[in-house]
Design a protein around this motif. Sequence first.
Motif: not given
Length: 574
Positions: A264, A267-268, A271, A312-313, A316-317, A319
Motif C-alpha cells: 500500500y 497509496m499513502l 490517504v 496510515t497503512r 490504505a488497506t 480503501k
Amino acid sequence: MGYALERFITEIKESIAATGKVPVELIEITTPKPNIPADRTFVTFKAAKALGVDPAKFAAELAAAIAPPPGSLIGEVTATGAFLNFSLHPQRLAATVLNEIETAGEAYGTVADGAGRTVVIDYSSPNIAKRMHVGHIRSTIIGQALVHIFRALGYRVIGDNHLGDWGTQFGIILAAMQRYGRPQNEGEAAMAELEALYARYNAEMKDNPALEDEARRWSLALEQGDPTARELWQWCVDLSLRAAQRNYDRLGIRFDYAYGESFYEAMLPGVIEEALRSEAAFRDVDGAVVAELDKLPKFIIQRNDGGTVYMTRDIATIKFRLQEFNPSHIIYVVDARQELHFRQLFAIVRAMGYARDVELVHVPFGVITTADGQPLSTKKGNMVYLEALLDDAVARARALVDAKSADLPPAERAAIAEAVGIGAVIYNDLYQDPRRNITLDWDRMLSIEGNSAAYLQYSHARCRSILRRAAEEGATLADADPALLTHPSEQRLIRHLARLHEAVREAGARYAPFVIADWCYTTAREFGIFFEQCPVLRAEAPALRAARLQLVAATANALRNGLALLGINAPERM
C-alpha cells in the motif's frame, strides 16, 4: 438447500396461519427452554394482547384447531399455559435428516445466506524477519476457521495475510545487517539469527543515540526506495515467507492473498491528503498529521519527519479492499491488546467517508499461557515457537498412536499422529471463547476422553470402523428404514445432527468458531450414548441394523464436516 428444521418451522407458521386466528406478522417461532419437552414453541402473549384474548385459552384453542398436512414434520402439538409447543414427528424426522446428510455429503451444513456478498478476513499477519511463535497461532487458527464458516454461509471469502513487512522496525533490522552482516543460514535458523541481530542492535542503541539515528535513516531510505535498503528488505521478506509456509501447510492454512503493508506504499500520500481534506485529521503544531475522533485518544497518521505509521497503512488497506472487493464485511482477527487501534481505525475511515455500509469487525483474542498460568514471552525466555510447538504436538501424538495402534503400518501411524497432534493444537484454541486466555495442557489436549480434538477424531474413526466391520460381515445400508430409529438416544442424535446449519449461522453471526466446536463435541457425546444403548452390528433385526448403520454413516459425515469447518482432519482409523 432447505433443511429439516427450516421446513419444520415453515410448516408450524403455515399451520398456525391456516387456523385464521393469528395474523402472519404476529407469528414468531422460538426454541423452548431445555425443561420443555418440545422442539419449537409459539409464545402467544404478543398475539393474544393484540387480539384482546387470554393467552392460555388462546394457546389451547390453537392447539385444538391446528391440523398439520399429510407428511408434515410436525408431530405432537400441545398447549402449556401461553405456550403452543410443537414436537417433531420422529419417523419423518429421521428419514428426512438422514437423507439430507447422505445426499448433501460434504455440502451438508452449508447455506446460501451470503450469496452475492463478499467478506474479507484479515488474519495471521506475522511480522517479517521474526519467527512465528504461539502468539501468531491464535490469529491464524481463528481466522482460518472463520474463512471456512463464512464460505459455508455462502459468502465469497477473501482471506488476506496482511504481512508486517514495513515500518520503523525494519530500520533497525537493515541497520543491524549493515553493522553485523547478513545471516548465512536458511529457514528457522536464519530467522533466529535475524532476531538476535535485532536484539543486539536494540540493546546497543539504548546507550548510543547515533545508532537510533542510523536506524531511522534506514527506515526512511526504505520508504523512499533506496536500492540497497529494498534489496535487503526483499531478502528478509522472501526468507520469512519460506519459513512460514511450512507451518501454514501443516495447519492447513490457505490464503487468497498475502498483501503486506508494503503493498500500500504508493497509496499513502493520497490517504494523508484525503484525511486532511475531509477534516478527519489535522496537522499538529510539530508538523505531524494527527486525528482525534469520537472522544478517542489522539493518534498519528504521519510522523513529523514525513514517515508513515501502521495506522496510515491500515487506512490504505481498507480503501483498497473496498475498491477491489466491494465487501459487505471486513473482519480483523487480531489480539485484544489492539482494540483501541481498531476503534480509532474504524472511526477515521468512516470520518473520511468510507465503509459506511460495510461491517468493520475486530475479533479480539487473549494470550496463550503455560499450564501454571504464566504468559509466554520472549523477554521471559519461555516463548514457544510455532514450528517447535507443532513438532512437539505431533511427537506426543505419535507416542500415543504407537501405543494404541501398533498393528497399523508406520506410514499410516505417522499420518494419524500428524492429524491428531495438529488437531489438538487447533481445537485447544477454537473450543473456547477467543477472548479467553488459553493454556498448553498436553494431557487434556491429547486425551481421547472429554472435550478435545482427539476425542472428536476418535468418534469419527469409531464410526468408520463400525462401517468397515459391517461391510466385512456383509451387512449393507440398502433398504434401510429410518422410521425404525425411535429409541430416545437415536432421536437425540438425529435432532442434533439436524442442527449443523443452525450452528454455522450462529458461529458466523457471533464470529465464534467455538459454536461449531461445541456442536462437534455434542455430536460425539450423543453418538457415544447411542452406541452404548443401541447395538448396531448386533441389532435385533437386519432392518434395524441397516437403519442404525445409516445413522452411523450420517454421524461420520456430519462430524467430518463440522471438524473441517474448524480446519481439523478426521482420520479413518485411530
